[in-house]
Design a protein around this motif. Structure first.
Motif, PDB file in Angstrom:
ATOM      1  N   ASP A  52       0.799  -1.225   0.000  1.00 48.45           N
ATOM      2  CA  ASP A  52       0.000   0.000   0.000  1.00 48.45           C
ATOM      3  C   ASP A  52       0.831   1.275   0.000  1.00 48.45           C
ATOM      4  O   ASP A  52       0.299   2.359   0.227  1.00 48.45           O
TER       5      ASP A  52
ATOM      6  N   PHE B 126      -2.883   0.299  -7.791  1.00 49.82           N
ATOM      7  CA  PHE B 126      -3.436   0.655  -6.478  1.00 49.82           C
ATOM      8  C   PHE B 126      -4.961   0.717  -6.515  1.00 49.82           C
ATOM      9  O   PHE B 126      -5.630   0.313  -5.566  1.00 49.82           O
TER      10      PHE B 126
ATOM     11  N   SER C 173      -6.475  -2.579  -6.169  1.00 53.34           N
ATOM     12  CA  SER C 173      -6.266  -3.217  -4.867  1.00 53.34           C
ATOM     13  C   SER C 173      -7.479  -3.002  -3.973  1.00 53.34           C
ATOM     14  O   SER C 173      -8.199  -2.009  -4.085  1.00 53.34           O
TER      15      SER C 173
ATOM     16  N   ILE D 282      -7.367  -2.322  -0.878  1.00 56.63           N
ATOM     17  CA  ILE D 282      -7.084  -1.341   0.178  1.00 56.63           C
ATOM     18  C   ILE D 282      -6.549  -0.027  -0.380  1.00 56.63           C
ATOM     19  O   ILE D 282      -6.335   0.923   0.380  1.00 56.63           O
TER      20      ILE D 282
ATOM     21  N   GLY E  97      -3.816   2.688  -1.824  1.00 53.52           N
ATOM     22  CA  GLY E  97      -2.438   2.909  -1.408  1.00 53.52           C
ATOM     23  C   GLY E  97      -2.002   4.345  -1.613  1.00 53.52           C
ATOM     24  O   GLY E  97      -2.790   5.209  -2.003  1.00 53.52           O
ATOM     25  N   THR E  98      -0.729   4.598  -1.341  1.00 55.21           N
ATOM     26  CA  THR E  98      -0.157   5.944  -1.419  1.00 55.21           C
ATOM     27  C   THR E  98       1.172   5.896  -2.159  1.00 55.21           C
ATOM     28  O   THR E  98       1.987   4.995  -1.935  1.00 55.21           O
TER      29      THR E  98
ATOM     30  N   GLU F 102      -2.737  10.045  -2.832  1.00 60.93           N
ATOM     31  CA  GLU F 102      -3.605   9.060  -2.177  1.00 60.93           C
ATOM     32  C   GLU F 102      -4.535   8.450  -3.219  1.00 60.93           C
ATOM     33  O   GLU F 102      -5.215   9.163  -3.964  1.00 60.93           O
TER      34      GLU F 102
ATOM     35  N   ARG G  66      -1.436  -4.210  -7.178  1.00 59.10           N
ATOM     36  CA  ARG G  66      -0.287  -4.081  -6.284  1.00 59.10           C
ATOM     37  C   ARG G  66      -0.087  -5.387  -5.521  1.00 59.10           C
ATOM     38  O   ARG G  66      -1.032  -5.945  -4.953  1.00 59.10           O
TER      39      ARG G  66
END
Length: 278
Positions: free
Chosen positions: A23, A41, A44, A46, A48-49, A110, A129
């Motif tokens: 992430d 991302f 994904s 979740i 990520g950054t 973000e 990711r």
């Protein structure tokens, strides 16, 4: 969300103290970011950054960490990042935050988990990711994402259809209720007419008597229709107590009117027979 920080935000500090992973990703320059990175991302679960203007280094204890080196954060740099996001399909939603303005500014990007997965690049690359890198989606993963998205669309459309159906049924029920009330009003008017007729039976002409017989037949037909309507109402609506009570009240009124008209008809026939004997 704040768009700018003179120093390094608490969130950015916590990310810099971590190694690149599922992430978080570090990029030294904006040119190092590809649409594939944003797609991975967004696909994904979740999100990520990505920290741009941050280099990776190995600490004294052998751990990978992020080191701020800074990058350009002007309008040209912002536009470049936004264009990379809009080059994805569907467009990847990103939040751009400028960190450490007072010293070495860098970007914090973000990326939330996408609501329209799966995402791909303009070249048709589907990525996700995994660990500290982006990899291609496996066919079964891609199929699962498509099925999830279509399932959500189906549920949404189904709910809309049910809502519209409920709305239409509500309108039908309202119209049915209005019709029942109008029918009750007509029955009451007819009741008054019959009562007035009974009060002057001896003055009835042959034409009036004929209309009375026609009215009697119409009422008998109406009784049959109301009985049929009651059966349909019960079959379609389980226990429609309010509507059923109204129907039965109408049935009772029609029965009373029929009895009264029967009396009228009997009196008329009796008078006719008496007249013929005399």
């Amino acid at each position: 969300m704040r768009r700018e920080y003179r120093g390094v935000s608490r969130r950015a500090k916590s990310l810099l103290l971590r190694p690149e992973g599922v992430d978080v990703d570090f990029k030294r320059e904006i040119n190092g970011i590809k649409s594939r990175d944003l797609v991975s991302f967004a696909n994904s679960s979740i999100g990520g950054t990505i920290l741009v203007g941050v280099d990776e280094y190995t600490s004294a204890d052998g751990l990978q960490r992020g080191k701020v080196v800074g990058c350009g954060v002007d309008d040209t740099a912002r536009l470049s990042l936004i264009n990379k996001a809009t080059d994805c399909y569907p467009i990847v939603e990103i939040e751009l935050v400028v960190e450490n303005i007072a010293r070495k500014p860098f970007f914090r990007i973000e990326i939330a988990p996408g609501s329209k997965r799966p995402y791909c690049t303009q070249r048709g690359e589907y990525a996700i990711r995994a660990d500290a890198r982006s990899r291609a989606l496996y066919p079964e993963e891609l199929l699962a994402m498509f099925m999830d998205r279509e399932g959500e669309l189906f549920v949404s459309r189904f709910r809309d259809a049910v809502h519209q159906l409920e709305h239409r049924l509500g309108l039908m029920d309202h119209a049915f209720g209005d019709g029942m009330l109008q029918l009750t009003s007509h029955v009451e008017e007819l009741d008054c007419q019959v009562r007035r007729t009974l009060n002057r039976v001896d003055q009835m002409t042959d034409s009036a008597k004929k209309r009375s017989r026609n009215m009697l037949q119409a009422l008998r037909d109406s009784q049959e229709s109301i009985s049929g309507l009651e059966a349909i109402l019960i079959a379609n609506n389980g226990n429609p107590s309010g509507r059923l009570d109204l129907l039965r009240d109408i049935q009772e009124r029609l029965s009373l009117l029929t009895e009264n008209l029967d009396q009228t008809e009997s009196v008329s026939i009796s008078e006719a027979e008496t007249g013929s004997r005399t």
